[in-house]
Design a protein around this motif. Structure first.
Motif, PDB file in Angstrom:
ATOM      1  N   GLU A 276      76.381 -17.205  62.874  1.00 44.62           N
ATOM      2  CA  GLU A 276      75.327 -17.249  61.860  1.00 44.62           C
ATOM      3  C   GLU A 276      75.817 -16.854  60.468  1.00 44.62           C
ATOM      4  OE1 GLU A 276      74.849 -13.165  63.909  1.00 44.62           O
ATOM      5  OE2 GLU A 276      75.385 -15.235  64.440  1.00 44.62           O
ATOM      6  N   ILE A 277      77.068 -16.419  60.346  1.00 43.22           N
ATOM      7  CA  ILE A 277      77.608 -16.017  59.055  1.00 43.22           C
ATOM      8  C   ILE A 277      78.423 -17.163  58.452  1.00 43.22           C
ATOM      9  CG2 ILE A 277      79.253 -14.518  57.862  1.00 43.22           C
ATOM     10  CD1 ILE A 277      78.439 -12.259  59.646  1.00 43.22           C
ATOM     11  N   VAL A 278      78.077 -17.524  57.230  1.00 42.54           N
ATOM     12  CA  VAL A 278      78.833 -18.538  56.493  1.00 42.54           C
ATOM     13  C   VAL A 278      79.726 -17.814  55.486  1.00 42.54           C
ATOM     14  CG1 VAL A 278      78.728 -20.517  54.941  1.00 42.54           C
ATOM     15  CG2 VAL A 278      76.988 -20.228  56.738  1.00 42.54           C
ATOM     16  N   PRO A 279      81.046 -17.922  55.623  1.00 42.35           N
ATOM     17  CA  PRO A 279      81.922 -17.280  54.634  1.00 42.35           C
ATOM     18  C   PRO A 279      81.962 -18.095  53.339  1.00 42.35           C
ATOM     19  CG  PRO A 279      83.241 -18.442  56.266  1.00 42.35           C
ATOM     20  CD  PRO A 279      81.817 -18.574  56.704  1.00 42.35           C
ATOM     21  N   TYR A 280      82.051 -17.387  52.215  1.00 36.94           N
ATOM     22  CA  TYR A 280      82.062 -18.056  50.920  1.00 36.94           C
ATOM     23  C   TYR A 280      83.309 -17.673  50.134  1.00 36.94           C
ATOM     24  CZ  TYR A 280      77.223 -19.513  51.559  1.00 36.94           C
ATOM     25  OH  TYR A 280      76.077 -20.094  52.022  1.00 36.94           O
ATOM     26  N   ARG A 281      83.739 -18.615  49.315  1.00 39.97           N
ATOM     27  CA  ARG A 281      84.873 -18.427  48.423  1.00 39.97           C
ATOM     28  C   ARG A 281      84.385 -18.515  46.983  1.00 39.97           C
ATOM     29  NH1 ARG A 281      87.940 -22.262  46.121  1.00 39.97           N
ATOM     30  NH2 ARG A 281      87.329 -23.918  47.556  1.00 39.97           N
ATOM     31  N   HIS A 282      85.000 -17.720  46.137  1.00 45.12           N
ATOM     32  CA  HIS A 282      84.617 -17.685  44.728  1.00 45.12           C
ATOM     33  C   HIS A 282      85.277 -18.815  43.956  1.00 45.12           C
ATOM     34  CE1 HIS A 282      84.885 -15.628  40.580  1.00 45.12           C
ATOM     35  NE2 HIS A 282      83.656 -16.022  40.769  1.00 45.12           N
ATOM     36  N   ILE A 283      84.508 -19.431  43.066  1.00 39.33           N
ATOM     37  CA  ILE A 283      85.050 -20.388  42.093  1.00 39.33           C
ATOM     38  C   ILE A 283      84.998 -19.697  40.739  1.00 39.33           C
ATOM     39  CG2 ILE A 283      84.626 -22.569  40.889  1.00 39.33           C
ATOM     40  CD1 ILE A 283      83.748 -23.768  43.513  1.00 39.33           C
ATOM     41  N   GLY A 284      86.126 -19.644  40.056  1.00 38.65           N
ATOM     42  CA  GLY A 284      86.275 -18.771  38.887  1.00 38.65           C
ATOM     43  C   GLY A 284      85.604 -19.239  37.618  1.00 38.65           C
ATOM     44  N   LEU A 285      84.340 -19.536  37.689  1.00 32.40           N
ATOM     45  CA  LEU A 285      83.531 -19.829  36.501  1.00 32.40           C
ATOM     46  C   LEU A 285      82.525 -18.709  36.336  1.00 32.40           C
ATOM     47  CD1 LEU A 285      82.778 -23.625  37.075  1.00 32.40           C
ATOM     48  CD2 LEU A 285      84.116 -22.696  35.195  1.00 32.40           C
ATOM     49  N   TYR A 286      82.400 -18.200  35.119  1.00 33.16           N
ATOM     50  CA  TYR A 286      81.435 -17.137  34.843  1.00 33.16           C
ATOM     51  C   TYR A 286      80.544 -17.543  33.681  1.00 33.16           C
ATOM     52  CZ  TYR A 286      84.149 -13.876  37.685  1.00 33.16           C
ATOM     53  OH  TYR A 286      84.796 -13.253  38.713  1.00 33.16           O
ATOM     54  N   ALA A 287      79.312 -17.111  33.735  1.00 32.16           N
ATOM     55  CA  ALA A 287      78.409 -17.242  32.591  1.00 32.16           C
ATOM     56  C   ALA A 287      77.713 -15.907  32.397  1.00 32.16           C
ATOM     57  CB  ALA A 287      77.384 -18.352  32.822  1.00 32.16           C
ATOM     58  N   TYR A 288      77.417 -15.583  31.135  1.00 40.20           N
ATOM     59  CA  TYR A 288      76.849 -14.277  30.806  1.00 40.20           C
ATOM     60  C   TYR A 288      75.781 -14.443  29.717  1.00 40.20           C
ATOM     61  CZ  TYR A 288      82.005 -13.935  31.381  1.00 40.20           C
ATOM     62  OH  TYR A 288      83.323 -14.132  31.732  1.00 40.20           O
ATOM     63  N   ARG A 289      74.768 -13.603  29.773  1.00 34.77           N
ATOM     64  CA  ARG A 289      73.903 -13.474  28.609  1.00 34.77           C
ATOM     65  C   ARG A 289      74.784 -12.987  27.450  1.00 34.77           C
ATOM     66  NH1 ARG A 289      69.021 -15.976  29.720  1.00 34.77           N
ATOM     67  NH2 ARG A 289      68.409 -15.437  31.859  1.00 34.77           N
ATOM     68  N   HIS A 290      74.467 -13.461  26.268  1.00 35.50           N
ATOM     69  CA  HIS A 290      75.300 -13.143  25.105  1.00 35.50           C
ATOM     70  C   HIS A 290      75.500 -11.640  24.943  1.00 35.50           C
ATOM     71  CE1 HIS A 290      76.416 -12.776  20.850  1.00 35.50           C
ATOM     72  NE2 HIS A 290      76.799 -14.043  20.889  1.00 35.50           N
ATOM     73  N   GLU A 291      74.413 -10.883  25.035  1.00 35.71           N
ATOM     74  CA  GLU A 291      74.508  -9.444  24.812  1.00 35.71           C
ATOM     75  C   GLU A 291      75.216  -8.732  25.960  1.00 35.71           C
ATOM     76  OE1 GLU A 291      70.529 -10.292  26.809  1.00 35.71           O
ATOM     77  OE2 GLU A 291      71.796 -11.204  25.261  1.00 35.71           O
ATOM     78  N   VAL A 292      75.126  -9.289  27.161  1.00 33.54           N
ATOM     79  CA  VAL A 292      75.783  -8.678  28.321  1.00 33.54           C
ATOM     80  C   VAL A 292      77.294  -8.853  28.235  1.00 33.54           C
ATOM     81  CG1 VAL A 292      76.036  -8.789  30.838  1.00 33.54           C
ATOM     82  CG2 VAL A 292      73.760  -8.864  29.794  1.00 33.54           C
ATOM     83  N   LEU A 293      77.745 -10.003  27.758  1.00 37.49           N
ATOM     84  CA  LEU A 293      79.180 -10.204  27.566  1.00 37.49           C
ATOM     85  C   LEU A 293      79.750  -9.139  26.634  1.00 37.49           C
ATOM     86  CD1 LEU A 293      81.832 -11.755  27.829  1.00 37.49           C
ATOM     87  CD2 LEU A 293      81.001 -13.342  26.074  1.00 37.49           C
ATOM     88  N   ALA A 294      79.016  -8.834  25.569  1.00 40.67           N
ATOM     89  CA  ALA A 294      79.470  -7.792  24.643  1.00 40.67           C
ATOM     90  C   ALA A 294      79.555  -6.438  25.333  1.00 40.67           C
ATOM     91  CB  ALA A 294      78.524  -7.724  23.442  1.00 40.67           C
TER      92      ALA A 294
END
Length: 229
Positions: free
Chosen positions: A167-185
């Motif tokens: 019942e567990i599906v393993p996941y792999r990360h894809i190296g794309l990130y997005a951020y709120r403008h203020e959070v990136l700061a």
């Protein structure tokens, strides 16, 4: 929603100097990344952030947009922030890796869909692991999420164990990130933490500081390019 796409690209890589400028069937790697990302209709602006005049001039030569940044940044995230700080009107910043010449613009749109939820501060993509060899490949980052799609942990090692119940599906990360403008700061001002240093995974710093990283599940694979170096 105004979205700024940034492609951080540096010349002086310890493993492969000049990688953004290598020729891939008649076009440089950075040109292929730029042209692929530009096909995403959700981007309001797309800019290459670099610390090298050769990359800067090359991007301008094929009609792209580029900004020179400090050579002292420790990560692509910091390089993105230097450019994003010049665009106060932007709502979301998406960090597009400069060494993924086959980036799929639909992946960018899938990631940006997360930000329809005003509570999402940081988003990234994950994909179900189809090749079990990826579970043991330390270059493939594994992800465990909670029931709300928030990342609990990223690891180079197999998570949560070497044997998965059906019942567990393993996941792999894809190296794309997005951020709120203020959070990136905010996150670029955080000090490194021990977990980040142990795994050489910057996102562990954000989790350690209490930031939630929401995930979008994609089924679009980005083929890996082998450059021979």
């Amino acid at each position: 929603m105004k979205v700024l796409g940034i492609i951080p690209a540096r010349y002086a890589s310890s493993r492969f100097p000049g990688k953004p400028l290598i020729d891939l069937k008649g076009k440089s790697m950075i040109q292929r990344v730029y042209e692929g990302a530009r096909q995403c209709p959700d981007l309001s602006e797309l800019i290459v952030a670099t610390d090298d005049e050769r990359i800067f001039e090359h991007v301008l030569s094929f009609g792209g947009k580029a900004k020179m940044t400090s050579p002292n940044h420790h990560s692509g995230t910091e390089r993105c922030q230097e450019v994003a700080a010049q665009y106060e009107e932007v709502d979301v910043v998406i960090n597009i890796q400069g060494d993924e010449p086959l980036v799929n613009p639909r992946q960018l749109s899938e990631l940006l869909q997360l930000f329809k939820n005003p509570n999402v501060a940081i988003g990234t993509l994950v994909i179900p692991i189809a090749d079990l060899e990826d579970l043991h490949d330390k270059n493939r980052i594994k992800v465990v999420m909670n029931q709300h799609g928030e990342a609990l942990c990223f690891s180079r090692n197999c998570l949560p164990s070497l044997t998965f119940p059906s019942e567990i599906v393993p996941y792999r990360h894809i190296g794309l990130y997005a951020y709120r403008h203020e959070v990136l700061a905010e996150i670029t001002q955080l000090p490194p933490c021990a977990w980040e240093k142990s795994g050489s995974l910057e996102q562990l710093r954000w989790l350690y500081a209490g930031y939630a990283i929401h995930t979008a599940i994609t089924h679009l694979e980005t083929p890996h390019i082998v450059t021979g170096k």
